[in-house]
Design an enzyme around this catalytic site. Sequence first.
Site, short mmCIF file in Angstrom:
data_model
loop_
_atom_site.label_atom_id
_atom_site.label_comp_id
_atom_site.label_asym_id
_atom_site.label_seq_id
_atom_site.Cartn_x
_atom_site.Cartn_y
_atom_site.Cartn_z
N SER A 1 12.47 2.90 -1.78
CA SER A 1 13.70 3.27 -2.48
C SER A 1 14.21 2.18 -3.41
CB SER A 1 14.78 3.59 -1.44
OG SER A 1 14.98 2.46 -0.59
N ASP B 1 21.54 1.24 7.62
CA ASP B 1 22.76 2.05 7.54
C ASP B 1 22.47 3.55 7.72
OD1 ASP B 1 24.58 -0.17 6.90
OD2 ASP B 1 23.48 -0.27 5.01
N HIS C 1 11.41 -5.89 0.57
CA HIS C 1 11.96 -5.68 1.91
C HIS C 1 10.98 -4.89 2.77
CE1 HIS C 1 12.80 -1.83 -0.06
NE2 HIS C 1 12.89 -1.29 1.15
N GLN D 1 -11.23 12.42 3.57
CA GLN D 1 -12.47 12.30 2.80
C GLN D 1 -12.26 11.23 1.75
OE1 GLN D 1 -12.78 13.54 -0.63
NE2 GLN D 1 -14.95 13.04 -0.74
N ARG E 1 -19.42 11.53 -5.43
CA ARG E 1 -18.33 12.22 -6.12
C ARG E 1 -17.43 11.28 -6.92
NH1 ARG E 1 -13.99 14.69 -3.44
NH2 ARG E 1 -13.70 16.61 -4.61
N ALA E 2 -17.70 9.97 -6.81
CA ALA E 2 -16.76 8.99 -7.37
C ALA E 2 -16.57 9.14 -8.88
CB ALA E 2 -17.22 7.58 -7.03
N LYS E 3 -17.54 9.75 -9.55
CA LYS E 3 -17.44 9.80 -11.01
C LYS E 3 -16.85 11.10 -11.54
CE LYS E 3 -20.99 6.41 -11.98
NZ LYS E 3 -21.55 6.23 -10.62
N ARG E 4 -16.29 11.93 -10.66
CA ARG E 4 -15.80 13.22 -11.17
C ARG E 4 -14.62 13.01 -12.12
NH1 ARG E 4 -11.54 15.35 -7.31
NH2 ARG E 4 -11.27 13.48 -6.10
N GLY F 1 7.25 5.94 -1.74
CA GLY F 1 8.55 6.37 -1.23
C GLY F 1 9.53 5.23 -1.04
N PHE G 1 -4.91 11.75 -3.56
CA PHE G 1 -4.05 12.73 -2.90
C PHE G 1 -4.67 13.10 -1.56
CE2 PHE G 1 -2.64 13.19 -7.25
CZ PHE G 1 -1.28 13.31 -7.08
N ASN H 1 7.08 -0.42 2.95
CA ASN H 1 6.71 0.54 1.90
C ASN H 1 6.91 -0.19 0.60
OD1 ASN H 1 6.30 2.84 3.49
ND2 ASN H 1 8.49 3.26 3.52
N CYS I 1 20.43 -7.02 -2.77
CA CYS I 1 20.67 -8.35 -3.33
C CYS I 1 21.83 -9.03 -2.58
CB CYS I 1 20.99 -8.26 -4.82
SG CYS I 1 19.51 -8.24 -5.88
N HIS J 1 13.57 -4.35 -4.62
CA HIS J 1 13.91 -5.61 -3.94
C HIS J 1 12.99 -5.77 -2.72
CE1 HIS J 1 17.05 -8.79 -3.27
NE2 HIS J 1 16.22 -8.92 -2.25
N CYS K 1 21.88 -3.46 -7.01
CA CYS K 1 20.92 -3.38 -5.90
C CYS K 1 21.64 -3.56 -4.56
CB CYS K 1 19.86 -4.46 -6.05
SG CYS K 1 18.84 -4.68 -4.59
N HIS L 1 15.46 -10.61 -6.36
CA HIS L 1 15.22 -9.18 -6.55
C HIS L 1 13.82 -8.92 -7.13
CE1 HIS L 1 16.60 -5.03 -7.26
NE2 HIS L 1 15.98 -5.08 -8.42
N GLN M 1 10.79 -2.75 6.90
CA GLN M 1 11.63 -2.12 7.93
C GLN M 1 11.04 -2.40 9.32
OE1 GLN M 1 13.21 1.80 7.37
NE2 GLN M 1 12.23 1.99 5.37
P1 H2U Z 1 12.41 1.89 2.02
O1 H2U Z 1 11.57 0.85 2.69
O2 H2U Z 1 11.84 3.25 2.16
O3 H2U Z 1 12.75 1.54 0.61
O4 H2U Z 1 13.79 1.96 2.81
C1 H2U Z 1 14.88 1.13 2.64
C2 H2U Z 1 15.81 1.38 3.81
O5 H2U Z 1 17.09 0.84 3.50
C3 H2U Z 1 16.03 2.87 4.09
O6 H2U Z 1 15.57 3.12 5.39
C4 H2U Z 1 18.08 1.62 4.10
C5 H2U Z 1 17.55 3.04 4.00
O7 H2U Z 1 18.03 3.82 5.05
N1 H2U Z 1 19.34 1.40 3.40
C6 H2U Z 1 20.40 0.83 4.08
O8 H2U Z 1 20.29 0.57 5.27
N2 H2U Z 1 21.55 0.55 3.41
C7 H2U Z 1 21.77 0.88 2.09
O9 H2U Z 1 22.81 0.56 1.55
C8 H2U Z 1 20.73 1.62 1.34
C9 H2U Z 1 19.42 1.78 2.02
ZN ZN Z 2 18.06 -6.80 -5.30
#
Ligand code: H2U
Ligand code: ZN
Length: 344
Positions: free
Chosen positions: A158, A73, A163, A320, A23-26, A156, A309, A150, A50, A161, A47, A110, A165
């Site tokens: 945010s 936070d 980072h 799949q 299916r890779a060529k669809r 997803g 997806f 992430n 930063c 920079h 940011c 950053h 978790q």
């Molecule tokens: P991502 O890895 O999804 O980008 O998440 C960044 C995390 O940073 C997210 O869990 C936290 C968000 O709650 N955050 C803070 O703790 N302080 C902030 O000022 C903004 C984002």
């Molecule tokens: Zn930054």
Amino acid sequence: MSDSPHRRFNPLTGESVLVSPHRAKRPWLGQVEKTPPENLPQYDPSCYLCPRNERAGGVRNPDYESTFAFDNDFAALLPDSPTDARSDHPLLASVPERGLCRVVCFSPRHDLTLPELELAAVEKVIATWTEQTVDLSRQDFIHYVQVFENKGAMMGCSNPHPHSQIWGNEFIPNEPAKELERQRAYIHQNGRTLLSDYLAEEHKRQERVLFTNDYFTALVPYWAVWPFETMVIAHRNVAYLSELTPAEVNGLAEILKRVTTRYDNLFEIPFPYSMGFHQAPFDGQSHPEWTLHAHFYPPLLRSATIRKFMVGYEMLAMPQRDITPETAAERLRSLPDIHYKHRV
Ligand code: H2U
Ligand code: ZN
């Protein structure tokens, strides 16, 4: 077999994936993604990660020079949630859960991502993940620590920079819980660890191994679901980041830098993914069955703008994939170790 539809079994989770190489060529007339921004500034005054900037909660970041860890936070888990509320019906089951969530910045810069950091800076990131894991695991109500990153808006994330978790949970989350059960059953049956046997087999076959050093191997797992999914597996039977020797930390840093460099080189963009380490639980038991490893789950499929997806059949039936893990490994193996931004 690998050219016709087949099912592959994931021994770590007990789940299977359907592989449909034909299916890779669809053709694709569906959604096209934006490519991630390039040429970010070294410092972004807006940011929240930063150095010296104010975060959403009002706290100001220190003028940090390498890594920086802080309490999230907007933490998904709290250390002081009430522990008495229980549901009163087995079909409406819930239990309170306590925990702590932290954010770890990789660098004051950053604009630099993991593959662009110096090897020593990647080692520092690993050291920070390790310290934070140890620190969270010391809380008596924390029994599992999940380190994850992430990367990219597509996953997803945010903020560009660099980072990651770290969440410490009271209960072992679903994915590590499946791996715990499977690795335990394997060592009981075979007297050897699941992932050491798997590594030995992959080294013999050399079909899915990307590269290796004395301490870690990067490969596309036989049962990969995401098109360019990879795993990084420790050679020694360690269960926690804190068990790594300085030489192993150096080896892990090298492998992480190589994997993420190849990823960026694949479509010449900052390659989006979710990655994370699976360490053994901190449940007061010993874990001889567990081998420390990392999973990388990148969403992109055939270009910088076409993603896979996980919908339809995947949501209702099972995962799949079209291109085979062997083809994905071949493509990743053929890429240079020099980051495309550093090429002369
Ligand atoms: P991502 O890895 O999804 O980008 O998440 C960044 C995390 O940073 C997210 O869990 C936290 C968000 O709650 N955050 C803070 O703790 N302080 C902030 O000022 C903004 C984002
Ligand atoms: Zn930054």
